[in-house]
Enzyme design. Structure first.
Site, PDB file in Angstrom:
ATOM      1  N   CYS A  29     -28.553  -9.177 -15.710  1.00  0.00           N
ATOM      2  CA  CYS A  29     -27.931  -8.923 -17.013  1.00  0.00           C
ATOM      3  C   CYS A  29     -28.877  -9.384 -18.117  1.00  0.00           C
ATOM      4  O   CYS A  29     -29.387 -10.509 -18.080  1.00  0.00           O
ATOM      5  CB  CYS A  29     -26.591  -9.643 -17.111  1.00  0.00           C
ATOM      6  SG  CYS A  29     -25.899  -9.618 -18.779  1.00  0.00           S
TER       7      CYS A  29
ATOM      8  N   CYS B  28     -26.807 -12.553 -19.993  1.00  0.00           N
ATOM      9  CA  CYS B  28     -26.515 -13.824 -19.337  1.00  0.00           C
ATOM     10  C   CYS B  28     -27.376 -14.041 -18.096  1.00  0.00           C
ATOM     11  O   CYS B  28     -27.333 -15.119 -17.500  1.00  0.00           O
ATOM     12  CB  CYS B  28     -25.035 -13.923 -18.971  1.00  0.00           C
ATOM     13  SG  CYS B  28     -24.585 -12.889 -17.553  1.00  0.00           S
TER      14      CYS B  28
ATOM     15  N   CYS C 130     -23.713  -7.103 -18.271  1.00  0.00           N
ATOM     16  CA  CYS C 130     -22.472  -7.230 -17.507  1.00  0.00           C
ATOM     17  C   CYS C 130     -21.411  -6.280 -18.053  1.00  0.00           C
ATOM     18  O   CYS C 130     -21.215  -6.200 -19.273  1.00  0.00           O
ATOM     19  CB  CYS C 130     -21.921  -8.649 -17.616  1.00  0.00           C
ATOM     20  SG  CYS C 130     -22.893  -9.887 -16.766  1.00  0.00           S
TER      21      CYS C 130
ATOM     22  N   GLY D 286       0.795  -1.225   0.000  1.00  0.00           N
ATOM     23  CA  GLY D 286       0.000   0.000   0.000  1.00  0.00           C
ATOM     24  C   GLY D 286       0.823   1.269   0.000  1.00  0.00           C
ATOM     25  O   GLY D 286       0.278   2.358  -0.172  1.00  0.00           O
TER      26      GLY D 286
ATOM     27  N   CYS E 112     -19.518 -12.522 -18.892  1.00  0.00           N
ATOM     28  CA  CYS E 112     -20.842 -12.647 -19.503  1.00  0.00           C
ATOM     29  C   CYS E 112     -20.820 -13.754 -20.572  1.00  0.00           C
ATOM     30  O   CYS E 112     -21.680 -14.631 -20.597  1.00  0.00           O
ATOM     31  CB  CYS E 112     -21.228 -11.298 -20.115  1.00  0.00           C
ATOM     32  SG  CYS E 112     -22.961 -11.123 -20.519  1.00  0.00           S
TER      33      CYS E 112
END
Lengths: 357, 276, 297
Positions: free
Chosen positions: C255, C258, C280, C46, C286
């Site tokens: 979606c 899908c 998606c 980080g 997807c």
């Protein structure tokens, strides 16, 4: 099915072809040669070399041609090319007091040793469109005397320094970082600052320098000296042990004489700001010198209140390749983040809708 | 030097030990510009006023004392609070690390700026301003922050209903009281104040002074207050230091200095105020 | 390295490399410098490591940081996937994928499980990552404190001193104003209980995928010349309050292609009447679901 704005390779290829066509323009007009740009747009070439950090007039001219005259784009092209170049050697500091002068002026003295030399300049032209150029009339210009005696031209600020009237710049002897190789960290050394300013956008530095004249970080500048001309570049290869000249480059140097400072222990002295650019680039060199001086506020215990005095503000934003890139990236798709914002704003508006009912 | 002399806290009560020990403090920007050779001790709950004309070095001294600017020479020792992990030890302010100084500045110390804009976050609400120190200390409960905000608005006589308003919608006097609340929320022992009533008109000044006097007594705060206004000094300060051209020319109990000044400059200062 | 679990088309075959440039464009010295930076970044999760960012032949802000990192870690055997907004076929993703296909001659893929390196802008794939994968994020502004404190000197000090109280001031203010934490993307996180980090402008929906991920996460900011990392299996927590915990976005829709109800959805506007449809954002995910659905039938 709706197809989102997703490019695909074909679209990119087509865009590149259209760009090439736009750049070429009407093919019944003769194509612009790189040598023509180099010869006839020398000030554009100088700017691209300076901010592109590469002294190569031919490549700069090529970049201007390729970018269809977009100088920031040309600077970017030259920079991207420069990145891949091998470093053979670092030159010795150039000696601008040994410059073959094309132009020299000092606003601080009526006359100076070596004299004032007006040289080629827009300064006293009347800005009237010259329609003979529209007719492509040839103007050969005056005969120049190549045999004019070379006078000794000591730097004007050096004369002040002899009297102790201006702060001497101390060479700490420390090695100078290369900001194109190592990240700039704050607070930066003056050497790093000057590098960043030398690469900085002319318009940005001009505006900041101007702001100091209008009171935002005023530092009472006088154009101590501006000189334009050719200087030799020397390197000292380790295996040789003595310096050799590898050629000459044209540079513009500006030294500003600025307000004096004194302290409990020191008598008042003038201070200075420094600007240097490749080729003939006075506006850039002057803007740089003004901003160099304003960024020395901390060194002289001046109150830092204006943008031109704030090192991080100036150095982080003066690079036009960085700036142009980050602004232009707004053209990239952001629909995922925007979707997240849409979802959020709808959610935030829900309670107020309920209250209204 | 004596950055960490352990003191015998059982033998000596907190009140009889100084909180701050200052010796030979000097910072000069030019001849007689700044302050030089300042020494004093400050005890818990004591209010020290620094008075003098503009340019006398008051503000320089305050910057040095509050850890904002290192001196050319001299030492400032601060006795850490009992709650501190090095409880009761002396901390040499400028030998301490930046981390220690910053921690001090947001926990045991406070600083009230002359201009509340410099001491407040103007772009966030009054509640967020008050809560900032607590959040910096790790408070992660929104309701607790909220409660502290409401409580402190009350204490500084601001309507708690204004907790979500931005400071810019507040009057100058309210902004100054908010700044005080923002400092006091962490329970500091020592607060620095730079002309806290400077920009306010007279009636507002009186109310603020009254509030400050109450809080100082109630919370047993030690205060170093810089002011050019002797009326402010008389109302708040237990002791005064009179500064002129970078030197402390006289120091003593407030009443003593204001009623019977010894140094010619103090006499001038006092007489110029007392004239109608 | 190919972790695909079912028969699918092979990755794009390797195109011949453009020999005019060094492998993956950058010279070896520069790559070494970047790798040293990356090692430091992995060692201090980080933490933003300054690095000598180079000028790339793409504009700043278009992924030059991510590209330099990819160039520094790319090997001839790697399989590269590049996504922008979750999709492989957005113009910038295409441009960057082509760049490496040309300068490094590596195989490329659109399928998440097959990739060894995934360079991304603004998304983390929905398909769970595995330990052999490296994510490379393009970062515009690496400093999570930047919009609270513009000075770099000051923000670096704040990181060094763990002086993060001001981050919660923003969250407090959101709750006071809106009743929620109103940050939808680039939502700040604490890495390994020490450094506060900007996870790049991914939607906060993706933040939980950073936590204890088996994949190595690398972040590159070219213009700002900073890189940082989250090593595998590192705790990554999103900033919040005890009584206002971090939450991710949810959709009322599935979606349209899908039928997924748990992936990040893009909203499409289909006609002038503003008819919406949701699909998606992760095009590969997807497509995987569609082909699985067909196989099941």
């Amino acid at each position: 099915m709706y197809v989102a704005v997703k490019g695909g390779e074909q679209a990119i290829d087509n865009a590149h072809k259209l760009l090439a066509k736009q750049r070429r323009g009407d093919t019944s007009v003769a194509e612009l040669g790189v040598e023509q740009i180099r010869q006839q747009l020398p000030l554009a070439v100088a700017r691209v070399m300076t901010e592109g950090s590469l002294y190569d007039a031919e490549l700069a001219a090529l970049a201007i041609k390729q970018s269809a005259g977009d100088l920031v784009e040309a600077i970017f092209l030259l920079r991207a090319y420069r990145t891949t170049l091998t470093r053979f050697s670092a030159s010795l500091p150039i000696d601008t007091s040994a410059m073959q002068l094309n132009r020299r002026l000092s606003a601080t003295f009526k006359d100076v040793p070596g004299g004032q030399l007006l040289g080629p300049t827009f300064d006293y032209t009347h800005r009237l469109l010259d329609f003979t150029l529209l007719a492509e009339g040839e103007f050969p210009g005056p005969e120049s005397q190549a045999d004019a005696a070379v006078q000794d031209c000591p730097r004007v600020l050096g004369l002040l320094a002899k009297e102790g009237l201006i702060k001497e710049e101390q060479d700490t002897g420390a090695s100078v970082a290369d900001i194109t190789r190592e990240p700039l960290e704050y607070p930066a050394s003056r050497a790093e600052r000057l590098q960043a300013l030398a690469r900085g956008d002319e318009g940005f530095l001009l505006a900041l320098g101007y702001s100091t004249q209008r009171g935002y970080g005023r530092n009472h500048p006088f154009a101590g000296e501006i000189r334009v001309g050719e200087v030799e570049v020397w390197i000292e290869p380790e295996e040789l042990g003595f310096p050799i000249s590898i050629g000459a480059i044209e540079v513009t140097e500006c030294e500003m004489v600025n307000q004096f400072v004194g302290s409990a222990t020191e008598l008042p002295q003038f201070t200075r700001g420094y600007g240097l650019a490749f080729g003939h680039a006075e506006r850039k060199a002057m803007g740089m010198a003004l901003v160099d001086r304003s960024l020395r506020a901390g060194e002289y215990s001046e109150e830092i209140v204006s943008p031109a005095q704030q090192e991080e503000f100036v150095l982080a934003h003066c690079d036009n390749v960085e700036a142009a890139g980050f602004v232009s990236h707004l053209k990239l798709p952001h629909y995922v983040d925007f979707q997240a914002e849409l979802e959020l704003i709808r959610k935030l508006r829900t309670p107020s809708r309920e209250q209204a009912q | 030097m004596n950055a960490a002399q352990q003191i015998d806290r059982d033998a000596v009560s907190d009140r009889t030990q100084p909180l701050l020990k200052v010796r030979g403090l000097t910072k000069l920007y030019g001849p007689e510009k700044g302050c030089q050779d300042v020494s004093f001790e400050l005890y818990p709950g004591e209010v020290l006023g620094i008075v003098g004309e503009s340019g006398s070095g008051k503000s320089t001294l305050l910057s040095l004392l509050s850890g904002r600017c290192p001196p050319d020479s001299g030492v400032i020792d601060y006795r850490l609070a009992d709650s501190h992990k090095s409880a009761g030890q002396w901390l040499d302010l400028y030998s301490a690390s930046e981390a220690e100084r910053r921690t001090l500045l947001r926990t045991e110390w406070g600083f009230v700026e002359q201009n509340p804009r410099d001491g407040l976050r103007m772009a966030v609400s009054a509640g967020a301003n008050i809560g900032e120190r607590l959040m910096a200390q790790g408070v992660r409960n929104y309701q607790a922050l909220r409660a502290a905000g409401l409580d402190w608005l009350n204490q500084v006589e601001i309507d708690p209903a204004r907790i979500d308003d931005l400071p810019r919608t507040f009057s100058g006097g309210m902004q100054q009281r908010l700044q005080i609340a923002r400092n006091l929320v962490s329970g500091p022992r020592l607060v620095f104040m730079d002309e806290p009533t400077g920009g306010l008109d007279v009636s507002v000044q009186a109310r603020l002074l009254d509030l400050m006097r109450g809080l100082v007594r109630e919370l047993d705060l030690a205060v170093v207050i810089v002011t050019h206004d002797l009326a402010v000094a008389r109302l708040l300060a237990d002791r005064l230091m009179v500064m002129r051209r970078s030197h402390v020319v006289e120091t003593g109990l407030t009443d003593q200095i204001l009623d019977d000044p010894q140094h010619p400059y103090s006499q001038l200062l006092v007489s110029s105020v007392l004239q109608p | 390295m190919n972790a695909a679990t079912q028969p699918r088309p092979q990755p794009q075959p390797q195109a011949p490399r453009d020999e005019a440039y060094n492998f993956a464009y950058l010279d070896e010295q520069t790559k070494r410098m970047i790798r040293r930076g990356l090692l430091k970044a992995v060692a201090i999760p980080g933490y933003q490591v300054p690095f000598g960012g180079r000028e790339m032949p793409l504009p700043y802000g278009w992924g030059t940081g991510g590209m330099q990192l990819t160039a520094a870690i790319l090997g001839a055997e790697d399989v590269l996937k590049v996504i922008d907004q979750g999709a492989d076929d957005t113009t910038n993703a295409v441009s960057i994928r082509r760049f490496f296909a040309r300068t490094a001659g590596v195989a490329t893929t659109e399928r998440t499980p097959e990739a060894t390196i995934i360079q991304t802008r603004h998304r983390i794939p929905e398909t769970p990552l595995h330990a052999d994968q490296i994510m490379v994020y393009q970062v515009p502004i690496p400093e999570p404190l930047r919009f609270i404190e513009p000075s770099e000197t000051e923000t670096r000090t704040m990181h060094a001193l763990n002086d993060y109280g001001v981050m919660h001031v923003k969250l407090y203010e959101d709750i006071a104003t809106f009743g929620h934490i109103a940050t939808a993307y680039a939502y700040p996180v604490t890495v390994d209980e020490r450094y506060v980090m900007d996870p790049s402008p991914i939607p906060k929906f993706d933040n939980p995928k950073l936590d204890m991920s088996p994949a190595l996460m690398l972040f590159g900011a070219g213009r700002e010349k900073r890189l940082y990392a989250v090593p595998p299996f590192t705790r990554v927590t999103s900033l919040d309050f005890e009584d206002h915990p971090f939450e991710v976005q949810k959709w009322e829709h599935n979606c349209a292609i899908c039928g997924s109800h748990d992936s990040f959805l893009d909203e499409l506007i289909l006609d002038d009447q503003g008819t919406q449809s949701f699909v998606c954002s992760d095009t590969d995910y997807c497509a995987q679901r569609v082909s699985q659905g067909r196989a099941a039938q």
